[in-house]
Design a protein around this motif. Sequence first.
Motif, PDB file in Angstrom:
ATOM      1  N   THR A 159      58.834 -64.390 -41.975  1.00  0.00           N
ATOM      2  CA  THR A 159      57.448 -64.593 -41.573  1.00  0.00           C
ATOM      3  C   THR A 159      57.362 -65.910 -40.799  1.00  0.00           C
ATOM      4  OG1 THR A 159      56.835 -65.854 -43.537  1.00  0.00           O
ATOM      5  CG2 THR A 159      56.678 -63.444 -43.681  1.00  0.00           C
ATOM      6  N   PRO A 160      56.289 -66.135 -40.034  1.00  0.00           N
ATOM      7  CA  PRO A 160      56.158 -67.412 -39.318  1.00  0.00           C
ATOM      8  C   PRO A 160      56.281 -68.628 -40.229  1.00  0.00           C
ATOM      9  CG  PRO A 160      54.574 -65.854 -38.449  1.00  0.00           C
ATOM     10  CD  PRO A 160      55.213 -65.194 -39.649  1.00  0.00           C
ATOM     11  N   ARG A 161      55.693 -68.575 -41.434  1.00  0.00           N
ATOM     12  CA  ARG A 161      55.761 -69.718 -42.346  1.00  0.00           C
ATOM     13  C   ARG A 161      57.183 -69.924 -42.857  1.00  0.00           C
ATOM     14  NH1 ARG A 161      51.936 -73.112 -42.219  1.00  0.00           N
ATOM     15  NH2 ARG A 161      50.311 -71.730 -42.974  1.00  0.00           N
ATOM     16  N   GLU A 162      57.861 -68.838 -43.201  1.00  0.00           N
ATOM     17  CA  GLU A 162      59.253 -68.952 -43.645  1.00  0.00           C
ATOM     18  C   GLU A 162      60.124 -69.528 -42.533  1.00  0.00           C
ATOM     19  OE1 GLU A 162      59.024 -64.993 -46.564  1.00  0.00           O
ATOM     20  OE2 GLU A 162      60.000 -64.897 -44.601  1.00  0.00           O
ATOM     21  N   PHE A 163      59.876 -69.072 -41.311  1.00  0.00           N
ATOM     22  CA  PHE A 163      60.640 -69.554 -40.164  1.00  0.00           C
ATOM     23  C   PHE A 163      60.461 -71.057 -39.978  1.00  0.00           C
ATOM     24  CE2 PHE A 163      61.414 -70.493 -35.725  1.00  0.00           C
ATOM     25  CZ  PHE A 163      62.504 -69.707 -35.405  1.00  0.00           C
ATOM     26  N   GLU A 164      59.214 -71.529 -40.025  1.00  0.00           N
ATOM     27  CA  GLU A 164      58.942 -72.957 -39.838  1.00  0.00           C
ATOM     28  C   GLU A 164      59.535 -73.790 -40.965  1.00  0.00           C
ATOM     29  OE1 GLU A 164      57.645 -74.465 -37.133  1.00  0.00           O
ATOM     30  OE2 GLU A 164      57.815 -72.443 -36.316  1.00  0.00           O
ATOM     31  N   LEU A 165      59.479 -73.276 -42.186  1.00  0.00           N
ATOM     32  CA  LEU A 165      60.052 -73.999 -43.320  1.00  0.00           C
ATOM     33  C   LEU A 165      61.569 -74.110 -43.167  1.00  0.00           C
ATOM     34  CD1 LEU A 165      59.857 -75.366 -46.074  1.00  0.00           C
ATOM     35  CD2 LEU A 165      59.848 -73.087 -47.137  1.00  0.00           C
ATOM     36  N   LEU A 182      57.061 -81.465 -47.692  1.00  0.00           N
ATOM     37  CA  LEU A 182      57.217 -80.189 -47.005  1.00  0.00           C
ATOM     38  C   LEU A 182      55.866 -79.521 -46.759  1.00  0.00           C
ATOM     39  CD1 LEU A 182      60.366 -78.834 -48.861  1.00  0.00           C
ATOM     40  CD2 LEU A 182      60.222 -79.446 -46.438  1.00  0.00           C
ATOM     41  N   LEU A 183      54.972 -79.641 -47.724  1.00  0.00           N
ATOM     42  CA  LEU A 183      53.640 -79.055 -47.570  1.00  0.00           C
ATOM     43  C   LEU A 183      52.930 -79.652 -46.360  1.00  0.00           C
ATOM     44  CD1 LEU A 183      51.828 -76.998 -49.175  1.00  0.00           C
ATOM     45  CD2 LEU A 183      50.672 -78.997 -50.104  1.00  0.00           C
ATOM     46  N   HIS A 184      53.003 -80.958 -46.223  1.00  0.00           N
ATOM     47  CA  HIS A 184      52.338 -81.636 -45.112  1.00  0.00           C
ATOM     48  C   HIS A 184      53.055 -81.391 -43.776  1.00  0.00           C
ATOM     49  CE1 HIS A 184      50.279 -84.760 -47.948  1.00  0.00           C
ATOM     50  NE2 HIS A 184      49.725 -83.569 -47.994  1.00  0.00           N
ATOM     51  N   GLU A 189      48.895 -81.551 -42.442  1.00  0.00           N
ATOM     52  CA  GLU A 189      48.456 -82.663 -43.280  1.00  0.00           C
ATOM     53  C   GLU A 189      47.094 -82.425 -43.904  1.00  0.00           C
ATOM     54  OE1 GLU A 189      48.770 -86.382 -41.339  1.00  0.00           O
ATOM     55  OE2 GLU A 189      50.925 -86.221 -41.003  1.00  0.00           O
ATOM     56  N   ALA A 190      46.298 -81.555 -43.290  1.00  0.00           N
ATOM     57  CA  ALA A 190      44.958 -81.300 -43.811  1.00  0.00           C
ATOM     58  C   ALA A 190      44.950 -80.161 -44.828  1.00  0.00           C
ATOM     59  CB  ALA A 190      44.002 -80.971 -42.670  1.00  0.00           C
ATOM     60  N   PHE A 191      46.107 -79.506 -45.023  1.00  0.00           N
ATOM     61  CA  PHE A 191      46.154 -78.378 -45.947  1.00  0.00           C
ATOM     62  C   PHE A 191      45.918 -78.857 -47.373  1.00  0.00           C
ATOM     63  CE2 PHE A 191      48.521 -75.331 -48.656  1.00  0.00           C
ATOM     64  CZ  PHE A 191      47.867 -74.167 -48.294  1.00  0.00           C
ATOM     65  N   ASP A 192      44.990 -78.194 -48.046  1.00  0.00           N
ATOM     66  CA  ASP A 192      44.587 -78.650 -49.372  1.00  0.00           C
ATOM     67  C   ASP A 192      45.065 -77.689 -50.448  1.00  0.00           C
ATOM     68  OD1 ASP A 192      43.381 -80.457 -51.094  1.00  0.00           O
ATOM     69  OD2 ASP A 192      41.468 -79.374 -51.100  1.00  0.00           O
ATOM     70  N   GLY A 193      46.141 -76.957 -50.174  1.00  0.00           N
ATOM     71  CA  GLY A 193      46.626 -75.973 -51.125  1.00  0.00           C
ATOM     72  C   GLY A 193      47.532 -76.572 -52.186  1.00  0.00           C
ATOM     73  N   ASN A 197      53.047 -73.720 -53.482  1.00  0.00           N
ATOM     74  CA  ASN A 197      53.282 -72.822 -52.346  1.00  0.00           C
ATOM     75  C   ASN A 197      54.671 -73.053 -51.768  1.00  0.00           C
ATOM     76  OD1 ASN A 197      50.919 -71.227 -51.993  1.00  0.00           O
ATOM     77  ND2 ASN A 197      49.820 -73.022 -51.257  1.00  0.00           N
ATOM     78  N   VAL A 198      55.101 -74.300 -51.765  1.00  0.00           N
ATOM     79  CA  VAL A 198      56.429 -74.623 -51.239  1.00  0.00           C
ATOM     80  C   VAL A 198      57.498 -73.937 -52.078  1.00  0.00           C
ATOM     81  CG1 VAL A 198      58.084 -76.464 -50.757  1.00  0.00           C
ATOM     82  CG2 VAL A 198      55.639 -76.817 -50.297  1.00  0.00           C
ATOM     83  N   GLU A 199      57.363 -74.022 -53.388  1.00  0.00           N
ATOM     84  CA  GLU A 199      58.321 -73.388 -54.293  1.00  0.00           C
ATOM     85  C   GLU A 199      58.391 -71.881 -54.048  1.00  0.00           C
ATOM     86  OE1 GLU A 199      58.937 -72.862 -59.127  1.00  0.00           O
ATOM     87  OE2 GLU A 199      57.739 -74.525 -58.343  1.00  0.00           O
TER      88      GLU A 199
END
Length: 233
Positions: A159-165, A182-184, A189-193, A197-199
């Motif tokens: 997925t796009p998120r997996e690819f970027e990670l 990693l989250l930021h 940086e504005a993500f408030d989750g 999610n990283v795990e």
Amino acid sequence: MPPVDDDTMKVLVVDDEVRLAQSVARGLRADGFTVDLTHDGISGRDAAMSGAYDAIVLDIMLPGLQGYRVLQQLREASVRTPVLMLTAKDGEYDEADAFDLGADDYLTKPFSFVVLIARLRSLVRRAASTRPSVLRAGDLELDPSRHRVTRAGTELTLTPREFELLAYLMRNADVVLSKTHLLHAVWDEAFDGDVNNVEIYVSYLRKKIDLPFGRSSIRTVRGAGYAFSPDGG
């Protein structure tokens, strides 16, 4: 200037005018291109996200999701495939909007097929000259420009998120990165989750890039975070 090797060029055409799209596809194939067709914004976006294309021909007026929004979502997901926008409209503001959102070129219908071919070849040449370096770690390869990942010659679907990670981890090999970092870095940086999610996404990655190949590229450093091992463990 060296010619583009059309045999290796794969183009996605997204246009709801089915007969026009099929005509464009026939012409491109006759010139040696490989072509995929979709006829609405949602399937076009999904194909662009998951496929390895050298260029995308994208109509603006599409059912489901307009071309502007498709383009915006691709760029937000860091898909940098060159995009040539098509529209029946003829106005400088439409062109400006397309370029502001990250389009690489623009043609107004009706257009010359010869011009379309020339523009596509030019886009691919320019993209190749500025293409980010392929990231390699043993038999794992990540190509940022094609949004493509392979391991031991096998293409993997991320997925796009997996690819970027994965790209971020590979660029920072052997560096211990905390979940918050990693989250930021990968979300924003504005993500408030939740940092968990990283795990979750690390787990997704391991199931795709490591487990099927008997590797352990992403190490858990207890109490500190994760580190990418170039040798695959």
